[in-house]
Design a protein around this motif. Structure first.
Motif, PDB file in Angstrom:
ATOM      1  N   GLY A 114       0.842  -1.192   0.039  1.00 37.69           N
ATOM      2  CA  GLY A 114      -0.040  -0.154  -0.072  1.00 37.69           C
ATOM      3  C   GLY A 114       0.806   1.232  -0.054  1.00 37.69           C
ATOM      4  O   GLY A 114       0.226   2.367   0.259  1.00 37.69           O
ATOM      5  N   ARG A 115       2.085   1.182  -0.148  1.00 35.52           N
ATOM      6  CA  ARG A 115       2.911   2.232  -0.093  1.00 35.52           C
ATOM      7  C   ARG A 115       2.441   3.274  -1.152  1.00 35.52           C
ATOM      8  O   ARG A 115       2.344   3.012  -2.316  1.00 35.52           O
ATOM      9  N   LYS A 116       2.221   4.625  -0.895  1.00 35.85           N
ATOM     10  CA  LYS A 116       1.686   5.704  -1.862  1.00 35.85           C
ATOM     11  C   LYS A 116       2.778   6.234  -2.808  1.00 35.85           C
ATOM     12  O   LYS A 116       3.859   6.620  -2.176  1.00 35.85           O
ATOM     13  N   LEU A 117       2.742   5.950  -4.157  1.00 36.12           N
ATOM     14  CA  LEU A 117       3.726   6.666  -4.892  1.00 36.12           C
ATOM     15  C   LEU A 117       3.248   7.894  -5.416  1.00 36.12           C
ATOM     16  O   LEU A 117       1.946   7.843  -5.680  1.00 36.12           O
ATOM     17  N   ARG A 118       4.132   8.967  -5.321  1.00 34.26           N
ATOM     18  CA  ARG A 118       3.693  10.132  -5.822  1.00 34.26           C
ATOM     19  C   ARG A 118       4.509  10.511  -6.953  1.00 34.26           C
ATOM     20  O   ARG A 118       5.617  10.014  -7.312  1.00 34.26           O
ATOM     21  N   PRO A 119       4.244  11.696  -8.018  1.00 37.05           N
ATOM     22  CA  PRO A 119       5.073  12.054  -8.794  1.00 37.05           C
ATOM     23  C   PRO A 119       6.363  12.236  -8.443  1.00 37.05           C
ATOM     24  O   PRO A 119       6.783  12.711  -7.586  1.00 37.05           O
ATOM     25  N   GLY A 120       7.254  11.678  -9.236  1.00 36.74           N
ATOM     26  CA  GLY A 120       8.876  11.942  -9.129  1.00 36.74           C
ATOM     27  C   GLY A 120       9.335  10.669  -8.456  1.00 36.74           C
ATOM     28  O   GLY A 120      10.547  10.439  -8.646  1.00 36.74           O
ATOM     29  N   ASP A 121       8.608   9.818  -7.976  1.00 34.18           N
ATOM     30  CA  ASP A 121       9.048   8.390  -7.422  1.00 34.18           C
ATOM     31  C   ASP A 121       9.431   7.529  -8.525  1.00 34.18           C
ATOM     32  O   ASP A 121       8.850   7.480  -9.599  1.00 34.18           O
ATOM     33  N   VAL A 122      10.421   6.657  -8.319  1.00 35.65           N
ATOM     34  CA  VAL A 122      10.934   6.019  -9.267  1.00 35.65           C
ATOM     35  C   VAL A 122      10.955   4.116  -8.778  1.00 35.65           C
ATOM     36  O   VAL A 122      11.300   4.122  -7.514  1.00 35.65           O
ATOM     37  N   VAL A 123      10.256   3.231  -9.124  1.00 37.81           N
ATOM     38  CA  VAL A 123       9.957   2.017  -8.890  1.00 37.81           C
ATOM     39  C   VAL A 123      10.944   0.995  -9.464  1.00 37.81           C
ATOM     40  O   VAL A 123      11.085   1.078 -10.948  1.00 37.81           O
ATOM     41  N   GLY A 124      11.576   0.166  -8.758  1.00 40.66           N
ATOM     42  CA  GLY A 124      12.707  -0.907  -9.303  1.00 40.66           C
ATOM     43  C   GLY A 124      11.764  -2.088  -9.255  1.00 40.66           C
ATOM     44  O   GLY A 124      11.611  -2.590  -8.223  1.00 40.66           O
ATOM     45  N   PHE A 125      12.031  -3.161 -10.494  1.00 38.80           N
ATOM     46  CA  PHE A 125      11.650  -4.296 -10.342  1.00 38.80           C
ATOM     47  C   PHE A 125      12.057  -5.246 -11.317  1.00 38.80           C
ATOM     48  O   PHE A 125      12.110  -4.553 -12.598  1.00 38.80           O
TER      49      PHE A 125
ATOM     50  N   GLY B 182      15.325  -5.675 -12.375  1.00 38.70           N
ATOM     51  CA  GLY B 182      16.237  -5.137 -13.259  1.00 38.70           C
ATOM     52  C   GLY B 182      15.814  -3.786 -14.035  1.00 38.70           C
ATOM     53  O   GLY B 182      16.471  -3.291 -15.113  1.00 38.70           O
ATOM     54  N   GLU B 183      14.446  -3.565 -13.871  1.00 37.98           N
ATOM     55  CA  GLU B 183      13.949  -2.387 -14.817  1.00 37.98           C
ATOM     56  C   GLU B 183      13.280  -1.275 -13.757  1.00 37.98           C
ATOM     57  O   GLU B 183      12.919  -1.783 -12.712  1.00 37.98           O
ATOM     58  N   THR B 184      13.050  -0.097 -14.268  1.00 38.99           N
ATOM     59  CA  THR B 184      12.578   1.010 -13.464  1.00 38.99           C
ATOM     60  C   THR B 184      11.531   1.673 -14.355  1.00 38.99           C
ATOM     61  O   THR B 184      11.424   1.604 -15.543  1.00 38.99           O
ATOM     62  N   PHE B 185      10.606   2.217 -13.616  1.00 41.99           N
ATOM     63  CA  PHE B 185       9.476   3.027 -14.154  1.00 41.99           C
ATOM     64  C   PHE B 185       9.435   4.293 -13.149  1.00 41.99           C
ATOM     65  O   PHE B 185       9.404   3.976 -11.983  1.00 41.99           O
ATOM     66  N   GLY B 186       8.868   5.478 -13.764  1.00 44.92           N
ATOM     67  CA  GLY B 186       8.724   6.521 -12.846  1.00 44.92           C
ATOM     68  C   GLY B 186       7.347   6.943 -13.021  1.00 44.92           C
ATOM     69  O   GLY B 186       6.437   6.362 -13.735  1.00 44.92           O
ATOM     70  N   ILE B 187       6.854   7.707 -11.894  1.00 47.10           N
ATOM     71  CA  ILE B 187       5.357   8.192 -11.883  1.00 47.10           C
ATOM     72  C   ILE B 187       5.465   9.625 -12.111  1.00 47.10           C
ATOM     73  O   ILE B 187       6.155  10.631 -11.662  1.00 47.10           O
ATOM     74  N   LYS B 188       4.529   9.998 -13.097  1.00 48.08           N
ATOM     75  CA  LYS B 188       4.358  11.347 -13.214  1.00 48.08           C
ATOM     76  C   LYS B 188       2.802  11.974 -13.220  1.00 48.08           C
ATOM     77  O   LYS B 188       1.707  10.923 -13.322  1.00 48.08           O
ATOM     78  N   HIS B 189       2.434  13.012 -12.975  1.00 47.56           N
ATOM     79  CA  HIS B 189       1.051  13.359 -12.869  1.00 47.56           C
ATOM     80  C   HIS B 189       0.570  14.082 -14.272  1.00 47.56           C
ATOM     81  O   HIS B 189       1.479  14.757 -14.962  1.00 47.56           O
ATOM     82  N   ALA B 190      -0.620  13.520 -14.735  1.00 44.65           N
ATOM     83  CA  ALA B 190      -1.123  14.179 -15.741  1.00 44.65           C
ATOM     84  C   ALA B 190      -1.522  15.588 -15.686  1.00 44.65           C
ATOM     85  O   ALA B 190      -2.055  16.125 -14.485  1.00 44.65           O
ATOM     86  N   ASN B 191      -1.053  16.475 -16.659  1.00 47.48           N
ATOM     87  CA  ASN B 191      -1.096  17.878 -16.552  1.00 47.48           C
ATOM     88  C   ASN B 191      -2.472  18.165 -17.164  1.00 47.48           C
ATOM     89  O   ASN B 191      -3.057  17.876 -18.319  1.00 47.48           O
TER      90      ASN B 191
END
Length: 70
Positions: A48-59, A61-70
């Motif tokens: 349940g960890r809350k991810l906010r824009p700017g956070d980077v998740v790794g799994f 060997g790969e990563t993805f970022g979180i961004k906010h829709a403008n």
């Protein structure tokens, strides 16, 4: 890769599913509690960890970022 969210945050398990790294909430819970996921470079074991824009998740060997829709 980036995931775009419209709300203030997205939970880690939901983000893994949205990114296509897991197929279900159960699978997300398993990989998270096994210590296979990082958030901003630190192992995260809370589904349940809350991810906010700017956070980077790794799994797996790969990563993805979180961004906010403008």
């Amino acid at each position: 890769m980036e995931i775009t969210i419209r709300d203030e945050y997205i939970k880690l398990g939901q983000a893994l599913k949205l990114a296509g790294y897991v197929g279900s909430g159960v699978e997300a819970k398993m990989v998270i509690t096994d210590g296979a996921v990082t958030v901003n470079g630190i192992t995260e074991v809370r589904r349940g960890r809350k991810l906010r824009p700017g956070d980077v998740v790794g799994f797996n060997g790969e990563t993805f970022g979180i961004k906010h829709a403008n």
